[in-house]
Scaffold this motif. Structure first.
Motif, PDB file in Angstrom:
ATOM      1  N   PRO A  78       0.824  -1.205   0.000  1.00  0.00           N
ATOM      2  CA  PRO A  78       0.000   0.000   0.000  1.00  0.00           C
ATOM      3  C   PRO A  78       0.863   1.261   0.000  1.00  0.00           C
ATOM      4  N   ASP A  79       0.359   2.289  -0.662  1.00  0.00           N
ATOM      5  CA  ASP A  79       1.087   3.550  -0.645  1.00  0.00           C
ATOM      6  C   ASP A  79       0.740   4.316   0.624  1.00  0.00           C
ATOM      7  N   GLN A  80       1.432   5.398   0.864  1.00  0.00           N
ATOM      8  CA  GLN A  80       1.275   6.159   2.105  1.00  0.00           C
ATOM      9  C   GLN A  80      -0.137   6.735   2.237  1.00  0.00           C
ATOM     10  N   LYS A  81      -0.740   7.137   1.151  1.00  0.00           N
ATOM     11  CA  LYS A  81      -2.089   7.705   1.181  1.00  0.00           C
ATOM     12  C   LYS A  81      -3.087   6.663   1.694  1.00  0.00           C
ATOM     13  N   TYR A  82      -3.007   5.445   1.180  1.00  0.00           N
ATOM     14  CA  TYR A  82      -3.916   4.377   1.596  1.00  0.00           C
ATOM     15  C   TYR A  82      -3.726   4.045   3.078  1.00  0.00           C
ATOM     16  N   VAL A  83      -2.476   4.020   3.520  1.00  0.00           N
ATOM     17  CA  VAL A  83      -2.198   3.725   4.928  1.00  0.00           C
ATOM     18  C   VAL A  83      -2.827   4.786   5.822  1.00  0.00           C
ATOM     19  N   LYS A  84      -2.689   6.049   5.461  1.00  0.00           N
ATOM     20  CA  LYS A  84      -3.273   7.127   6.269  1.00  0.00           C
ATOM     21  C   LYS A  84      -4.793   7.027   6.298  1.00  0.00           C
ATOM     22  N   GLU A  85      -5.414   6.691   5.165  1.00  0.00           N
ATOM     23  CA  GLU A  85      -6.877   6.546   5.125  1.00  0.00           C
ATOM     24  C   GLU A  85      -7.330   5.433   6.060  1.00  0.00           C
ATOM     25  N   ARG A  88      -6.987   6.405   9.732  1.00  0.00           N
ATOM     26  CA  ARG A  88      -8.054   7.332  10.101  1.00  0.00           C
ATOM     27  C   ARG A  88      -9.382   6.596  10.260  1.00  0.00           C
ATOM     28  N   LEU A  89      -9.724   5.734   9.294  1.00  0.00           N
ATOM     29  CA  LEU A  89     -10.983   4.998   9.329  1.00  0.00           C
ATOM     30  C   LEU A  89     -11.075   4.110  10.561  1.00  0.00           C
ATOM     31  N   TRP A  90     -10.070   3.303  10.801  1.00  0.00           N
ATOM     32  CA  TRP A  90     -10.110   2.395  11.939  1.00  0.00           C
ATOM     33  C   TRP A  90      -9.967   3.143  13.265  1.00  0.00           C
ATOM     34  N   GLY A  91      -9.325   4.285  13.236  1.00  0.00           N
ATOM     35  CA  GLY A  91      -9.255   5.124  14.432  1.00  0.00           C
ATOM     36  C   GLY A  91     -10.633   5.653  14.801  1.00  0.00           C
ATOM     37  N   ILE A  92     -11.397   6.075  13.789  1.00  0.00           N
ATOM     38  CA  ILE A  92     -12.767   6.569  14.039  1.00  0.00           C
ATOM     39  C   ILE A  92     -13.645   5.449  14.579  1.00  0.00           C
ATOM     40  N   ILE A 114     -17.503  -0.906   5.285  1.00  0.00           N
ATOM     41  CA  ILE A 114     -16.705   0.300   5.117  1.00  0.00           C
ATOM     42  C   ILE A 114     -15.436   0.002   4.311  1.00  0.00           C
ATOM     43  N   CYS A 115     -14.873  -1.139   4.560  1.00  0.00           N
ATOM     44  CA  CYS A 115     -13.608  -1.461   3.906  1.00  0.00           C
ATOM     45  C   CYS A 115     -13.881  -1.962   2.530  1.00  0.00           C
TER      46      CYS A 115
END
Length: 115
Positions: A78-85, A88-92, A114-115
């Protein structure tokens, strides 16, 4: 001597006891400094003491994980953008579960949507 006394258990035990006594005497002499250490033993002891390049103490270089060759093209890092998403999603979702404990069971059922 033990091989010669193959059938006699009592003689084997006596030989073992005598051997242990001899080894104990030699150990006591070495500890007292009376016995002379052979050159080979001294060299080995010095090598063990000065061994700076111990394999266990070397830090291992960090390896980057790569997928097996037979999965080339199927598995993509995964690229960095996907990791950040995803963080964030699992944090919420985790935050909602911690804030509203009764909703944990409900949220757990629908995380796959969601995933």
């Amino acid at each position: 001597l033990i091989a010669k006394a193959a059938g006699d258990v009592k003689k084997k035990v006596q030989i073992e006891v005598a051997k242990d006594k001899i080894l104990q005497i030699r150990l006591n002499e070495r500890l007292a400094g009376l016995a002379e250490v052979t050159k080979d033993a001294r060299a080995q002891s010095q090598a063990e003491l000065s061994a700076d390049d111990d394999e266990d103490e070397k830090p291992k270089a960090a390896k980057e994980w790569n997928a097996p060759k037979w999965t080339q093209g199927l598995v993509v890092k995964p690229d960095q953008k996907y990791v950040k998403e995803q963080v964030r999603l699992w944090g919420i979702i985790t935050g909602l579960g911690a804030a509203v404990p009764p909703a944990q069971g409900y949220l757990g059922r629908f995380t796959w949507l969601i995933c």
